[in-house]
Write an enzyme that holds these catalytic residues in place. Structure first.
Site, mmCIF file in Angstrom:
data_model
loop_
_atom_site.group_PDB
_atom_site.id
_atom_site.type_symbol
_atom_site.label_atom_id
_atom_site.label_comp_id
_atom_site.label_asym_id
_atom_site.label_seq_id
_atom_site.Cartn_x
_atom_site.Cartn_y
_atom_site.Cartn_z
ATOM 1 C CB ALA A 141 -0.931 0.005 1.209
ATOM 2 C CB SER A 174 4.261 -3.542 5.390
ATOM 3 O OG SER A 174 4.644 -3.884 4.083
ATOM 4 C CB SER A 175 9.427 -3.792 3.846
ATOM 5 O OG SER A 175 9.525 -2.566 3.185
ATOM 6 C CG ASP A 229 9.755 4.243 3.531
ATOM 7 O OD1 ASP A 229 9.420 5.423 3.308
ATOM 8 O OD2 ASP A 229 9.770 3.369 2.655
HETATM 9 C C1 GLA Z 1 9.670 4.070 -0.929
HETATM 10 C C2 GLA Z 1 11.110 4.120 -0.435
HETATM 11 C C3 GLA Z 1 11.420 5.472 0.204
HETATM 12 C C4 GLA Z 1 11.024 6.635 -0.693
HETATM 13 C C5 GLA Z 1 9.609 6.431 -1.227
HETATM 14 C C6 GLA Z 1 9.242 7.461 -2.260
HETATM 15 O O1 GLA Z 1 8.791 4.137 0.151
HETATM 16 O O2 GLA Z 1 11.353 3.104 0.503
HETATM 17 O O3 GLA Z 1 12.778 5.537 0.551
HETATM 18 O O4 GLA Z 1 11.953 6.791 -1.729
HETATM 19 O O5 GLA Z 1 9.424 5.158 -1.812
HETATM 20 O O6 GLA Z 1 9.178 8.722 -1.705
#
Ligand code: GLA
Length: 378
Positions: free
Chosen positions: A123, A127-128, A172
């Site tokens: 989504a 989650s990872s 993230d």
């Molecule tokens: C994924 C990647 C992040 C970022 C986003 C886009 O979530 O894990 O590091 O680059 O895409 O903003």
């Protein structure tokens, strides 16, 4: 997906766990594909999360049971080199994390682990990253290692880049590790400085999962990253963070590379403006920035899909000028984030007619900004 949490009293391979950790997912309000360009992002740690129950072992093995994957079990020697597990790809994230922690010199101990989570997979809600940050925090606690949240985040990123094969940025993992209740996080992805930005009173965070599965997007993601790196090299800067529109226009870039770089340069400016808009409680300005961000992802970075464009347009019409909507996360499917006045949220959701590709109603989350990963039971 198993929405039930790992119960702290859960039987973990025949005995109770010694501790339980939680690590949140995140939704990014604005600043997409800027993190690996040393730029700015504005994510929020949210209430959907991964829980990791852990217990020490007498040997140097890691054994994991994953309730979200039919209680599948994977195990390996802590000191063995990384090897992918084609029959349990979910375990690759966990092994990537243990390998990254050992590579950074942390003295881990063998452990039995149980993982379960409520972050919808595919989504764009991380989650990872929440799984890897949760594993890192749990193993640090188990071995009584004082590891700073940002260090856990860096190792989770390294594990994903070096072993899982997604050349992700740091957003993230930092959001999951460093979230602050009731705040978004203004992150400078070069210095890794994290500045909490208070969410305005009376604003609702809505997340609608388009139901468009993202599938194997590593290829397209890594391709965008390579295009950005090529643009930076052509402009003569170490990262697009250091470029402006005049520099891009003077560099003789081909039209595709120029468009990719234009997204990053304009998106960085939008993130800085969005942090100011939130601090001023200005939902009208924030909505306009979210709209411009979505257009840039659609037209210049080409990471949206038509169904998501339609979902964003519908949400925007329902919300009106005070707030906005945009795709969130890496793209090619996944979820849309919307901000609106809390007293309008029920009406917005009641009016939503969007249907997933299979014809069903979309998953909707009404979210709150939460703290980063922490110990919930010892
Ligand atoms: C994924 C990647 C992040 C970022 C986003 C886009 O979530 O894990 O590091 O680059 O895409 O903003």
């Amino acid at each position: 997906m198993n929405l039930a949490m790992a119960d702290p009293a859960t039987d973990l391979f025949g005995a109770p766990p010694a501790l339980v950790v939680r690590a949140p997912g995140r939704v990014n309000l604005i600043g997409e594909h800027t993190d690996y360009n040393d730029g700015f992002v504005l994510p929020v740690a949210i209430s959907v999360e991964t829980r990791v129950a852990a217990r020490p072992r007498g040997d140097r093995r890691i054994r994991v049971i994953a309730s979200d994957f039919g209680s599948a079990v994977a195990e390996w020697e802590l000191d063995a080199p990384y090897a992918a597990n084609p029959s349990a790809p979910w375990a690759d994230y966990i092994r990537g994390m243990t390998c990254a922690m050992i590579a950074r010199g942390h003295q881990l101990i063998g452990a039995d682990l149980a993982v379960s989570g409520t972050v919808p997979k595919g989504a764009g809600l991380s989650s990872s990253a929440s799984l890897m940050v949760g594993i890192g925090r749990a193993l640090a606690e188990l071995a009584e290692l004082a590891i700073a949240p940002a260090e856990i985040a860096l190792m989770a990123q390294a594990g994903e880049c070096d072993h899982v094969g997604m050349r992700c940025g740091i957003m993230d993992q930092l959001a999951s590790a460093c979230g602050v209740k009731d705040h978004a996080l203004m992150i400078d992805c070069r210095s890794l400085a994290v500045r909490p930005v208070a969410l305005p009173e009376g604003v609702a965070i809505l997340i609608v999962h388009s139901g468009v599965e993202r599938g194997l997007v590593e290829g397209a993601y890594n391709e965008r990253r390579a295009q950005c790196e090529a643009a930076a090299a052509a402009v003569g800067v170490s990262a697009l963070r250091d470029a402006d529109m005049a520099m891009l226009e003077g560099a003789g870039l081909d039209p595709l590379t120029l468009a990719r770089a234009r997204h990053v340069v304009t998106e960085n400016a939008r993130v800085l403006a969005a942090a100011e808009a939130l601090e001023a409680g200005d939902l009208v300005a924030m909505g306009a920035l979210m709209a411009a961000s979505h257009s840039s992802m659609r037209d210049d970075f080409e990471i949206t899909v038509p169904r998501i464009d339609a979902l964003v347009a519908e949400l925007r019409a329902l919300i009106g000028p005070e707030g906005g909507a945009r795709m969130t996360g890496g793209g090619f499917g996944g979820a849309v984030v919307a901000l609106c006045r809390a007293d309008r949220a029920d009406a917005v959701l009641a009016g939503l007619t969007y249907r997933k590709p299979d014809g069903g109603a979309p998953l909707v989350l009404r979210e709150t900004a939460c703290d980063g990963a922490n110990l919930v039971m010892r």
